[in-house]
Motif scaffolding. Sequence first.
Motif, short mmCIF file in Angstrom:
data_model
loop_
_atom_site.label_atom_id
_atom_site.label_comp_id
_atom_site.label_asym_id
_atom_site.label_seq_id
_atom_site.Cartn_x
_atom_site.Cartn_y
_atom_site.Cartn_z
N GLU A 123 11.37 0.78 13.02
CA GLU A 123 12.28 2.08 12.84
C GLU A 123 12.76 1.94 11.41
OE1 GLU A 123 16.40 3.76 14.76
OE2 GLU A 123 16.20 1.57 14.61
N ALA A 124 12.81 0.80 10.81
CA ALA A 124 13.35 0.84 9.29
C ALA A 124 12.41 1.44 8.25
CB ALA A 124 13.80 -0.62 9.00
N ILE A 125 11.13 0.92 8.59
CA ILE A 125 9.85 1.45 7.69
C ILE A 125 9.88 2.92 7.80
CG2 ILE A 125 7.72 1.20 7.41
CD1 ILE A 125 7.85 -1.74 8.26
N ALA A 126 10.00 3.45 9.21
CA ALA A 126 9.82 4.98 9.38
C ALA A 126 11.10 5.65 8.69
CB ALA A 126 9.76 5.09 11.05
N LYS A 127 12.10 5.22 9.03
CA LYS A 127 13.11 5.65 8.13
C LYS A 127 13.15 5.90 6.74
CE LYS A 127 16.94 5.08 11.45
NZ LYS A 127 18.33 4.46 11.73
N ALA A 128 12.60 4.95 6.15
CA ALA A 128 12.50 4.80 4.79
C ALA A 128 11.45 5.94 4.14
CB ALA A 128 11.97 3.51 4.34
N GLN A 129 10.46 6.19 4.94
CA GLN A 129 9.47 6.92 4.66
C GLN A 129 9.57 8.54 5.22
OE1 GLN A 129 5.15 4.79 4.72
NE2 GLN A 129 6.44 4.14 6.42
N ASP A 130 10.61 8.72 5.93
CA ASP A 130 11.04 10.16 6.55
C ASP A 130 9.86 10.28 7.51
OD1 ASP A 130 13.47 10.21 5.39
OD2 ASP A 130 12.64 10.90 3.54
N ILE A 131 9.31 9.41 8.40
CA ILE A 131 8.25 9.60 9.39
C ILE A 131 8.65 9.24 10.71
CG2 ILE A 131 6.28 9.89 7.64
CD1 ILE A 131 5.66 7.17 8.53
N ASP A 152 0.67 -1.25 0.01
CA ASP A 152 -0.05 -0.02 0.00
C ASP A 152 0.82 1.21 -0.07
OD1 ASP A 152 -2.42 -1.59 0.11
OD2 ASP A 152 -2.43 -1.08 2.11
N LYS A 153 2.04 1.23 0.42
CA LYS A 153 2.89 2.40 0.89
C LYS A 153 4.03 2.48 -0.44
CE LYS A 153 0.86 3.57 4.56
NZ LYS A 153 0.21 4.86 4.65
N HIS A 154 3.68 1.41 -1.12
CA HIS A 154 4.82 1.30 -2.47
C HIS A 154 6.19 1.23 -1.73
CE1 HIS A 154 1.50 2.20 -4.90
NE2 HIS A 154 1.13 3.19 -4.16
N LEU A 155 6.42 0.31 -0.79
CA LEU A 155 8.00 0.15 -0.51
C LEU A 155 8.24 -1.05 -0.89
CD1 LEU A 155 7.08 1.62 3.10
CD2 LEU A 155 8.50 2.66 1.38
N THR A 156 9.50 -1.27 -1.11
CA THR A 156 10.16 -2.57 -1.28
C THR A 156 11.07 -3.00 -0.10
OG1 THR A 156 11.82 -1.72 -2.42
CG2 THR A 156 10.03 -2.44 -3.62
N ILE A 157 11.67 -3.95 0.30
CA ILE A 157 12.48 -4.24 1.47
C ILE A 157 13.82 -3.72 0.80
CG2 ILE A 157 13.54 -6.11 2.69
CD1 ILE A 157 10.87 -7.81 2.04
N TYR A 158 14.14 -3.99 -0.52
CA TYR A 158 15.42 -3.42 -0.89
C TYR A 158 15.56 -1.77 -0.38
CZ TYR A 158 19.11 -1.65 -3.80
OH TYR A 158 20.47 -1.02 -4.28
N PHE A 159 14.34 -1.08 -0.73
CA PHE A 159 14.27 0.50 -0.72
C PHE A 159 14.45 0.60 1.10
CE2 PHE A 159 11.88 4.33 0.38
CZ PHE A 159 12.70 5.04 -0.43
N ILE A 160 13.66 -0.19 1.85
CA ILE A 160 13.54 0.23 3.07
C ILE A 160 15.20 0.05 3.74
CG2 ILE A 160 12.77 -0.84 5.32
CD1 ILE A 160 10.31 -1.45 3.85
N ALA A 161 15.86 -1.14 3.10
CA ALA A 161 17.16 -1.50 3.72
C ALA A 161 17.96 -0.38 3.24
CB ALA A 161 17.70 -2.86 3.07
N GLY A 190 19.56 1.83 6.43
CA GLY A 190 21.10 1.30 6.95
C GLY A 190 20.93 -0.08 7.46
N TYR A 191 19.70 -0.88 7.58
CA TYR A 191 19.60 -2.17 7.97
C TYR A 191 19.94 -3.07 6.83
CZ TYR A 191 17.89 -0.61 12.45
OH TYR A 191 17.64 0.02 13.59
N GLY A 192 20.52 -4.33 6.93
CA GLY A 192 20.45 -5.37 5.89
C GLY A 192 19.47 -5.84 5.34
N TYR A 193 19.68 -5.93 4.05
CA TYR A 193 18.42 -6.55 3.04
C TYR A 193 18.06 -7.70 3.55
CZ TYR A 193 15.81 -8.64 -0.46
OH TYR A 193 15.00 -9.30 -1.30
#
Length: 73
Positions: free
Chosen positions: A50-58, A11-20, A24-27
């Motif tokens: 935390e990883a999801i939040a960082k990826a979205q800058d929220i 829904d948020k158009h996020l991939t695990i690769y992008f979040i990693a 800064g966390y490992g894929y």
Amino acid sequence: MEIDIKSYLEDKHLTIYFIAKKSGYGYTTLHKSFNKDQSSATPLNLRDIEAIAKAQDIEMWRVLRDLELHYLK
């Protein structure tokens, strides 16, 4: 209670690769966490939130609120 993390990511158009990359966390670490079966013994952990939040800058609390309101199974 389980969280439908895969639907959240879609829904948020996020991939695990992008979040990693953004967090800064490992894929591999995130991939294992997001794709494991959740139980009371293996919940989604704060590192994942935390990883999801960082990826979205929220803030983390915004991710937690969204998960709680819309993605509980």
